[in-house]
Design a protein around this motif. Structure first.
Motif, PDB file in Angstrom:
ATOM      1  N   THR A   1      39.932  22.965 -31.743  1.00 37.92           N
ATOM      2  CA  THR A   1      39.924  24.399 -32.008  1.00 37.92           C
ATOM      3  C   THR A   1      40.708  24.698 -33.278  1.00 37.92           C
ATOM      4  OG1 THR A   1      40.564  26.574 -31.154  1.00 37.92           O
ATOM      5  CG2 THR A   1      41.990  24.741 -30.571  1.00 37.92           C
ATOM      6  N   LEU A   2      40.387  25.829 -33.909  1.00 36.44           N
ATOM      7  CA  LEU A   2      41.165  26.271 -35.068  1.00 36.44           C
ATOM      8  C   LEU A   2      42.167  27.354 -34.675  1.00 36.44           C
ATOM      9  CD1 LEU A   2      38.435  26.447 -37.869  1.00 36.44           C
ATOM     10  CD2 LEU A   2      39.960  24.555 -37.287  1.00 36.44           C
ATOM     11  N   LEU A   3      42.154  27.720 -33.418  1.00 39.52           N
ATOM     12  CA  LEU A   3      43.022  28.808 -32.965  1.00 39.52           C
ATOM     13  C   LEU A   3      44.426  28.311 -32.667  1.00 39.52           C
ATOM     14  CD1 LEU A   3      40.578  30.773 -30.648  1.00 39.52           C
ATOM     15  CD2 LEU A   3      40.958  30.963 -33.108  1.00 39.52           C
TER      16      LEU A   3
ATOM     17  N   GLU B   1      52.176  27.635 -36.513  1.00 34.69           N
ATOM     18  CA  GLU B   1      51.329  26.588 -35.959  1.00 34.69           C
ATOM     19  C   GLU B   1      50.034  26.451 -36.776  1.00 34.69           C
ATOM     20  OE1 GLU B   1      52.667  27.579 -31.360  1.00 34.69           O
ATOM     21  OE2 GLU B   1      50.560  27.155 -31.797  1.00 34.69           O
ATOM     22  N   GLY B   2      49.560  27.568 -37.294  1.00 32.72           N
ATOM     23  CA  GLY B   2      48.357  27.530 -38.130  1.00 32.72           C
ATOM     24  C   GLY B   2      48.598  26.749 -39.413  1.00 32.72           C
ATOM     25  N   PHE B   3      49.794  26.910 -39.964  1.00 36.95           N
ATOM     26  CA  PHE B   3      50.137  26.162 -41.171  1.00 36.95           C
ATOM     27  C   PHE B   3      50.204  24.666 -40.866  1.00 36.95           C
ATOM     28  CE2 PHE B   3      52.540  24.639 -44.784  1.00 36.95           C
ATOM     29  CZ  PHE B   3      52.086  25.442 -45.819  1.00 36.95           C
TER      30      PHE B   3
ATOM     31  N   VAL C   1      42.054  28.494 -41.531  1.00 32.15           N
ATOM     32  CA  VAL C   1      42.721  28.644 -40.240  1.00 32.15           C
ATOM     33  C   VAL C   1      43.168  30.094 -40.033  1.00 32.15           C
ATOM     34  CG1 VAL C   1      44.719  27.919 -38.865  1.00 32.15           C
ATOM     35  CG2 VAL C   1      43.442  26.226 -40.198  1.00 32.15           C
ATOM     36  N   ALA C   2      43.667  30.721 -41.073  1.00 33.53           N
ATOM     37  CA  ALA C   2      44.115  32.116 -40.958  1.00 33.53           C
ATOM     38  C   ALA C   2      42.930  33.033 -40.644  1.00 33.53           C
ATOM     39  CB  ALA C   2      44.816  32.549 -42.250  1.00 33.53           C
TER      40      ALA C   2
ATOM     41  N   TYR D   1      43.899  36.277 -38.857  1.00 37.55           N
ATOM     42  CA  TYR D   1      45.208  36.445 -39.488  1.00 37.55           C
ATOM     43  C   TYR D   1      46.298  36.768 -38.472  1.00 37.55           C
ATOM     44  CZ  TYR D   1      42.056  36.492 -43.417  1.00 37.55           C
ATOM     45  OH  TYR D   1      41.076  36.151 -44.294  1.00 37.55           O
ATOM     46  N   TRP D   2      46.052  36.343 -37.224  1.00 37.47           N
ATOM     47  CA  TRP D   2      47.034  36.580 -36.157  1.00 37.47           C
ATOM     48  C   TRP D   2      47.368  38.077 -36.045  1.00 37.47           C
ATOM     49  CZ3 TRP D   2      47.353  32.624 -39.784  1.00 37.47           C
ATOM     50  CH2 TRP D   2      47.126  31.338 -39.286  1.00 37.47           C
ATOM     51  N   ARG D   3      46.355  38.899 -36.324  1.00 37.11           N
ATOM     52  CA  ARG D   3      46.576  40.346 -36.275  1.00 37.11           C
ATOM     53  C   ARG D   3      46.362  40.946 -34.890  1.00 37.11           C
ATOM     54  NH1 ARG D   3      43.484  42.007 -41.765  1.00 37.11           N
ATOM     55  NH2 ARG D   3      41.712  41.417 -40.486  1.00 37.11           N
TER      56      ARG D   3
END
Lengths: 82, 82, 82, 82, 82, 82
Positions: free
Chosen positions: C8-10, C16-18, C67-68, C73-75
């Motif tokens: 997953t890309l989530l 963690e995304g970085f 990933v963002a 964008y984790w919004r």
């Protein structure tokens, strides 16, 4: 001094967003070369090489795209687009 | 003379947007090498090197993508898309 | 030790995304040069070369864009954008 | 002969859009090296170097992404997508 | 052995999407240098050069952006975003 | 033999879209160096240099992003996304 953990991509202004992009570019270097000591040794040389500076500016530009998109280009406060 | 603080990515025209992209590319160099004196020393060499100029143009292109998206490609004034 | 399979890309946070972006950049190297032994031989040199570090940071930046975006964008947790 | 001011990113066809991308890439070089005389001196060398040509083509590709997006990929005339 | 024809950008998982990105990057090399014999001659050198590996990883990263977007970042199976 | 005029970014398949991306990358070289004779002289050298091939593949990747987006990633025929 490692970068503090990255909690959010949201910033109040483009200026702060640019600063975050710079931080992300540095973070990418730090994960590849964790030794602050070695990074400090490299700095005087590359920071006086124009092509190295352009390359650093390029990485910042890529991250600024991400941060700007995350912030919807800071347009929320612009009545024009609403 | 540092760049003034970045308050907005919105511009009236693509021409002004391109100028902003140039400014952002320079800002990326300035944060990496804050000394204007050193940057001035580097300029005569890289500005007479074709590959350095192409690399500088590349960074501008990346920022112009961001600025153009922020301005919705300046399409708001175009009846065609409405 | 190969990277584990990418499921997953989530991720929960930008941090963690970085880290996932870093992993993806390494994965791109590993598929091109599968021998961990050879990669280890190369590491001391490139990790002490500023331009190599900038190039590595650049690849991470490209993957972080992906990933963002994948994570919006984790919004999702930000009431502001809802 | 400077590029004329950039008034719009909209073009009638992809062909014209590509020409605009080329112009934008050149504009990025011109703002960095305003002297047409110096640029002319550099041209014979870099235009006979394959890597320089690839790098120039790369910058055009980045601008073409922007121009194509601005024109909604010239899809408005395509009934298929409506 | 040429790559088989590219029929779709859709994959079941990010892992398969990454493999497709690798294939696309190789395909870009193959169209430029169709001779498998010559490509095999080049391989031992560039696969032991860290900067060449980073450059290869970069191209994969660009294609992975495309493949990930094509697959809507494999989010369709994630109830969180629905 | 110049590239024919670019009339559309739409293609029937990803395979054709990739071919268009290759054509666009070549077109970017051709506008910078219009002489087919000179380009032919350069070809044997750069097509046997791994880094030059990677750079060419990179430009193709950027154009493939554009072409893929223009074609909505060829998803229109996929019932899954409708």
């Amino acid at each position: 001094m490692p970068n503090s953990s990255l909690q959010t991509l949201l910033t109040q202004t483009p200026e702060e967003g640019f600063a975050l992009a710079v931080k992300l570019a540095q973070k990418g270097v730090e994960v590849t070369q964790p030794s602050e000591e070695i990074r400090k040794v490299l700095r005087p040389t590359y920071s006086r090489n124009a092509d190295s500076l352009t390359a650093a500016s390029h990485v910042i530009a890529v991250h600024f795209q991400t941060v700007a998109a995350a912030n919807n280009y800071w347009r929320a406060w612009m009545p024009y687009y609403q």
